[in-house]
Enzyme design. Structure first.
Site, PDB file in Angstrom:
ATOM      1  N   TYR A 126      -6.699   7.913  13.068  1.00 23.53           N
ATOM      2  CA  TYR A 126      -6.965   7.160  11.841  1.00 23.53           C
ATOM      3  C   TYR A 126      -8.442   6.803  11.722  1.00 23.53           C
ATOM      4  CZ  TYR A 126      -7.242   2.736  14.477  1.00 23.53           C
ATOM      5  OH  TYR A 126      -7.605   1.730  15.349  1.00 23.53           O
ATOM      6  N   CYS A 127      -8.865   6.553  10.478  1.00 27.22           N
ATOM      7  CA  CYS A 127     -10.212   6.066  10.197  1.00 27.22           C
ATOM      8  C   CYS A 127     -10.076   4.875   9.240  1.00 27.22           C
ATOM      9  CB  CYS A 127     -11.105   7.168   9.634  1.00 27.22           C
ATOM     10  SG  CYS A 127     -10.539   7.901   8.071  1.00 27.22           S
ATOM     11  N   TRP A 128     -11.092   4.608   8.437  1.00 25.73           N
ATOM     12  CA  TRP A 128     -11.057   3.426   7.574  1.00 25.73           C
ATOM     13  C   TRP A 128      -9.986   3.529   6.488  1.00 25.73           C
ATOM     14  CZ3 TRP A 128     -11.495  -1.373   6.630  1.00 25.73           C
ATOM     15  CH2 TRP A 128     -11.680  -1.877   5.332  1.00 25.73           C
ATOM     16  N   TYR A 169      -7.054   2.445   8.602  1.00 24.04           N
ATOM     17  CA  TYR A 169      -7.115   1.065   9.078  1.00 24.04           C
ATOM     18  C   TYR A 169      -6.920   0.071   7.928  1.00 24.04           C
ATOM     19  CZ  TYR A 169      -9.030  -3.352  10.688  1.00 24.04           C
ATOM     20  OH  TYR A 169      -9.204  -4.687  10.960  1.00 24.04           O
TER      21      TYR A 169
END
Length: 357
Positions: free
Chosen positions: A97-99, A126
């Site tokens: 996952y990222c932002w 996130y």
């Protein structure tokens, strides 16, 4: 051709334990502020690179930023493969996952899937995780029966919670999660407090792992533990819950505090810096007196005076006002501060709860 699965947070969160590794590809500073519990950080752009690409995007063009960013991302993913992920087996299943679940996690998940691993990308990233945590912290506390461990400073509340945990009870240790002992002297010199977001992640992780059919033991904290705020729904539920009043003799309280705050005993200058925070309450003369006791190594009389003049009046003023069921609290006397004394107290408390059930 194999592509990564893109799954929604509602599917992923209840099943986090099914992933072999949770990979947060955001920058180190983003990861340090907060991350999904158990995640490792494999940034596809570090903080300096992320700032560079952002500046290029705004000042030159999105196209130039994407070219430069792609080169950096590809290089960094290659480094992570060689240094961190090369030993993973064929059936390894990572969650990435990222932002916002966009380009950064998409690039990493795509490469991992091409290798042949069962890569899953978190849709919404996130940002969606944080939304779910906030929602859960507003709803989860109502599911549990809390038993609140109350007692004056030095009465061994934290030690009792730790002992209950060792006995297999469900314990929500707010001070441990916040890395703070909950008073003006509560700062832990060896461990900074987490961010507010990380504190909330720790709370969510603890709560969602509890069994609603069993009680959860928690300490009678204020709304803030150091610099961190306890979420409102959790605080309201705790303050309306049944209480246990832990009692220890004055001499044992002083001895316990001398053990727990040995870092101040060994570094009176650090203690005196914290005592300065009380000057507005007690005036400079009293603070100077306490600071002189510390410098002279007279810690026992100093602790006694702090209990009598500061901690006990504050506790007695707040406990009945904030914890509505304290008047009906079970009294739990602990004889001494040995490990056996707290084992006996924990056994008495657990037996009483089983009997009440």
């Amino acid at each position: 051709m194999k592509f990564p699965a893109l799954l929604p947070i509602s599917t992923v969160l209840p099943d986090l334990g099914s992933y072999d590794t949770i990979i947060d590809v955001r920058s180190p500073s983003e990861f340090a502020e907060d991350h999904i519990p158990g995640a490792i950080n494999c940034p596809v752009l570090d903080d300096a690179e992320r700032a560079e690409i952002g500046t290029l995007y705004k000042q030159v063009s999105p196209f130039e930023a994407k070219k430069k960013g792609a080169a950096l991302v590809a290089r960094n993913i290659g480094n992570h493969l060689e240094r961190t992920l090369l030993d993973k087996p064929r059936d390894w299943k990572p969650l990435v996952y990222c932002w916002r679940g966009g380009n950064r996690s998409g690039a990493m998940a795509h490469i991992l899937a091409k290798v042949g691993w069962q890569a899953v990308q978190l849709d919404g990233g996130y940002k969606e995780y944080r939304r779910q945590v906030n929602q859960a912290l507003a709803e989860l506390p109502a599911r549990f029966r809390f038993i609140v461990v109350c007692g004056t400073t030095g009465s061994g509340k934290s030690r009792l919670l730790q002992t209950l945990d060792r006995h297999g009870a469900q314990v929500l240790d707010l001070e441990q999660l916040a890395a703070h002992r909950g008073s003006v002297l509560g700062h832990l010199p060896s461990e900074p407090q987490p961010s507010q977001k990380m504190f909330e992640s720790r709370l969510w992780h603890a709560l969602q792992g509890f069994d609603p059919s069993r009680p959860v033991y928690v300490e009678s904290e204020s709304k803030k533990v150091g610099n961190l705020r306890v979420p409102e729904a959790l605080m309201e539920k705790i303050r309306a819950s049944e209480c246990v009043s832990v009692q220890l003799t004055q001499a044992d309280r002083v001895a316990l505090l001398m053990e727990d705050y040995v870092h101040f005993v060994e570094a009176p200058e650090a203690l005196n810096t914290r005592l300065d925070c009380l000057a507005m309450l007690y005036g400079r003369d009293k603070i100077s007196h306490w600071q002189q006791l510390a410098l002279e190594g007279k810690m026992q009389p100093l602790v006694e005076e702090l209990l009598i003049d500061h901690y006990d009046p504050a506790y007695n003023k707040s406990i009945r006002r904030n914890f509505t069921r304290f008047g009906d609290a079970m009294v739990l006397e602990i004889v001494g501060i040995s490990a056996q004394a707290f084992d006996d107290a924990a056994g008495t408390l657990l037996a009483a709860d089983r009997g009440a059930s």
